[in-house]
Design an enzyme around this catalytic site. Structure first.
Site, short mmCIF file in Angstrom:
data_model
loop_
_atom_site.label_atom_id
_atom_site.label_comp_id
_atom_site.label_asym_id
_atom_site.label_seq_id
_atom_site.Cartn_x
_atom_site.Cartn_y
_atom_site.Cartn_z
N SER A 135 -3.40 5.14 6.12
CA SER A 135 -1.95 4.97 6.01
C SER A 135 -1.32 6.34 5.78
O SER A 135 -1.67 7.04 4.83
CB SER A 135 -1.66 4.03 4.83
OG SER A 135 -0.28 3.92 4.61
N LYS A 161 -1.80 4.11 10.53
CA LYS A 161 -0.58 3.36 10.14
C LYS A 161 0.45 4.38 9.67
O LYS A 161 0.15 5.22 8.81
CB LYS A 161 -0.94 2.38 9.02
CG LYS A 161 0.22 1.86 8.19
CD LYS A 161 -0.22 0.66 7.36
CE LYS A 161 0.28 0.74 5.93
NZ LYS A 161 -0.14 -0.43 5.12
N LEU A 162 1.63 4.30 10.25
CA LEU A 162 2.71 5.20 9.85
C LEU A 162 3.68 4.44 8.95
O LEU A 162 4.12 3.35 9.29
CB LEU A 162 3.49 5.70 11.08
CG LEU A 162 2.70 6.43 12.17
CD1 LEU A 162 3.66 6.86 13.28
CD2 LEU A 162 1.96 7.64 11.59
N LYS A 163 4.01 5.03 7.83
CA LYS A 163 5.07 4.47 6.99
C LYS A 163 6.40 4.78 7.68
O LYS A 163 6.60 5.91 8.14
CB LYS A 163 5.03 5.11 5.61
CG LYS A 163 3.82 4.69 4.79
CD LYS A 163 3.93 3.22 4.41
CE LYS A 163 2.94 2.85 3.33
NZ LYS A 163 3.10 1.44 2.93
N ASP A 188 4.46 0.46 8.90
CA ASP A 188 4.71 -0.33 7.69
C ASP A 188 6.05 0.09 7.09
O ASP A 188 6.26 1.25 6.78
CB ASP A 188 3.59 -0.07 6.67
CG ASP A 188 3.72 -0.93 5.42
OD1 ASP A 188 4.65 -1.76 5.35
OD2 ASP A 188 2.87 -0.77 4.51
N ASN A 190 7.60 -1.59 4.37
CA ASN A 190 7.78 -1.93 2.94
C ASN A 190 9.18 -2.47 2.66
O ASN A 190 9.86 -2.01 1.73
CB ASN A 190 7.48 -0.72 2.04
CG ASN A 190 6.00 -0.40 1.96
OD1 ASN A 190 5.56 0.63 2.47
ND2 ASN A 190 5.22 -1.28 1.34
N GLU A 213 4.51 -3.97 9.92
CA GLU A 213 4.21 -4.60 8.63
C GLU A 213 5.48 -4.67 7.77
O GLU A 213 6.17 -3.67 7.59
CB GLU A 213 3.13 -3.75 7.94
CG GLU A 213 2.63 -4.28 6.62
CD GLU A 213 1.50 -3.39 6.06
OE1 GLU A 213 0.86 -2.65 6.84
OE2 GLU A 213 1.27 -3.43 4.85
N ASP A 238 2.98 -8.34 4.32
CA ASP A 238 2.26 -7.80 3.18
C ASP A 238 2.91 -8.38 1.92
O ASP A 238 2.45 -9.41 1.40
CB ASP A 238 2.34 -6.26 3.24
CG ASP A 238 1.82 -5.53 2.01
OD1 ASP A 238 1.45 -6.20 1.03
OD2 ASP A 238 1.79 -4.28 2.00
N LYS A 262 -4.07 -8.27 0.21
CA LYS A 262 -4.27 -7.34 -0.91
C LYS A 262 -4.57 -8.18 -2.14
O LYS A 262 -3.70 -8.91 -2.63
CB LYS A 262 -3.00 -6.54 -1.19
CG LYS A 262 -2.75 -5.36 -0.27
CD LYS A 262 -1.51 -4.63 -0.74
CE LYS A 262 -1.11 -3.58 0.28
NZ LYS A 262 0.29 -3.12 0.04
N GLY A 290 -4.37 -1.75 1.09
CA GLY A 290 -4.81 -0.81 0.06
C GLY A 290 -3.67 -0.47 -0.88
O GLY A 290 -2.49 -0.59 -0.53
#
Ligand code: SMG
Ligand code: MG
Length: 367
Positions: A135, A161-163, A188, A190, A213, A238, A262, A290
């Site tokens: 990530s 995975k790119l935030k 992702d 968030n 995500e 997530d 998770k 993670g």
């Protein structure tokens, strides 16, 4: 087993590099470790809550408080104890899943150590090594991002995975695709977007991402259903998936086509296995997320990632992605994979000296 006491340790691990997400930048990993002592064996648990309630409502000091005030006393009152008793014994207390997960994990480690059974086997794992992704945080510039991604690919990571967040989404994805071609790539958010951003998120479609995500708020299942009708990229949840029941609801509604599991977020490894089973029964690909774990939490996550329904590479990176020095023997990437611990319980424990180096506070809670 009879529980004789629990040690709570507050630990601070410096991160090798800052990790920036849509909700903030982590410079160090503050976390809680638990050691349960029973008449048969002891066991370790890692609480994945962060210092501040930014990923979810839980945070390190809040977890320590609910553990010492309510959760640990409830287990002391329980009498004879195995890991499957933990969640029912704590069910009266609402929420606090990360704190509960850490306690269950420690009891599970103690029980499996006493029984001589590795966690992977207990959960039903079918592999002895797992493919790993990494990530990658939000960066100050595209050049910096490309250098970081290039470095991870050189190390052998099998998926990137790119935030992302509004303003850091289409451009970084395009740049990574243009530079590195047909790699396994996902993003992702968030929870950083709203349904009003659907057209913007649809601009990611041409880049053939594996998934996006958690684009929307964690309680917005219907929003994700609506978004799924407007973007072609599969949606993965997530933060929204807090239990096997929540997973079943999200899948049945069509809010997601992929699930990130998770254990901390869902209250433990036993509930994680149930989520895995719900996903498998619906033909929904799952993968292990993670939370910047130490080697303790990482060992258990790798066991989970070795289940047959965890068909996508997880955020189960090598120890050196996070830390110069881990508190366990480090997990080292081999051909893009990490080995599933084969010893009883977690199959790994902290080095006493290293653990002391990073320990900020210790508390012993006797029965
Ligand atoms: O452990 O490699 C890791 C971190 C993976 O991106 C990661 N975790 O939302 O999936 C997620 C984030 C939560 C933690 S961000 C500080
Ligand atoms: Mg996530």
């Amino acid at each position: 087993m009879k529980l004789t006491g629990v040690e709570l340790r507050k630990v601070r691990m410096p991160l090798k590099s800052p990790f920036r997400t849509s909700f903030g930048t982590q410079l160090a990993r503050d976390l809680l470790l638990l050691r349960v002592v029973t008449d048969e064996a002891h066991g370790w648990g890692e609480c994945v809550a962060m210092a501040e309630p930014l990923y979810s409502e839980e945070y390190v000091d809040g977890c320590a408080d609910v553990l010492r005030r309510f959760l640990i006393p409830a287990l002391f009152a329980h009498g004879n104890l195995t890991a499957i008793d933990v969640a029912p014994a704590l069910a009266a207390f609402h929420g606090h899943r990360m704190a509960k997960a850490a306690l269950e994990m420690a009891v599970l480690d103690a029980e499996l150590t006493a029984r001589g059974v590795p966690l992977a086997r207990e959960l039903g794992a079918t592999r002895d090594r797992v493919p790993c992704g990494v990530s990658v945080g939000i960066m100050d510039s595209i050049d910096e991002l490309l250098a970081a991604v290039g470095d991870y690919l050189d190390q052998g990571y099998l998926r990137i995975k790119l935030k992302i967040e509004p303003g850091w989404d289409v451009a970084p994805v395009r740049a990574v695709r243009e530079r590195f071609g047909d790699i396994a790539l996902q993003v992702d958010a968030n929870t950083a977007y709203t349904l009003a951003d659907a057209a913007r998120l649809a601009r990611l479609d041409p880049f053939e991402l594996l998934l996006i995500e958690q684009p929307l708020a964690e309680d917005d299942l219907l929003g994700h259903v609506a978004l799924a009708a407007r973007v072609r990229t599969p949606i993965c949840l997530d933060e929204s998936i807090t239990s096997a029941r929540a997973a079943a609801a999200a899948i049945t509604l069509g809010a997601c086509r992929v699930v990130n599991i998770k254990p901390g977020r869902v209250g433990g490894y036993l509930e994680s296995r149930r989520i895995h089973d719900v996903c498998a029964a619906h033909g929904i690909p799952a993968w292990c997320g993670g939370m910047l774990e130490t080697g303790i939490g990482r060992a258990a996550n790798i066991a989970l990632a070795a289940l047959p329904g965890c068909v996508l590479p997880g955020d189960t990176s090598a120890s050196d992605r996070y830390y110069d020095t881990d508190i366990t023997v480090p997990f080292v990437l081999d051909d893009g994979h990490l080995p599933v611990p084969a010893g009883p319980g977690l199959g790994i424990g902290p080095d006493a000296e290293l653990l002391d180096t990073f320990t900020v506070a210790t508390e012993w809670l006797p029965q």
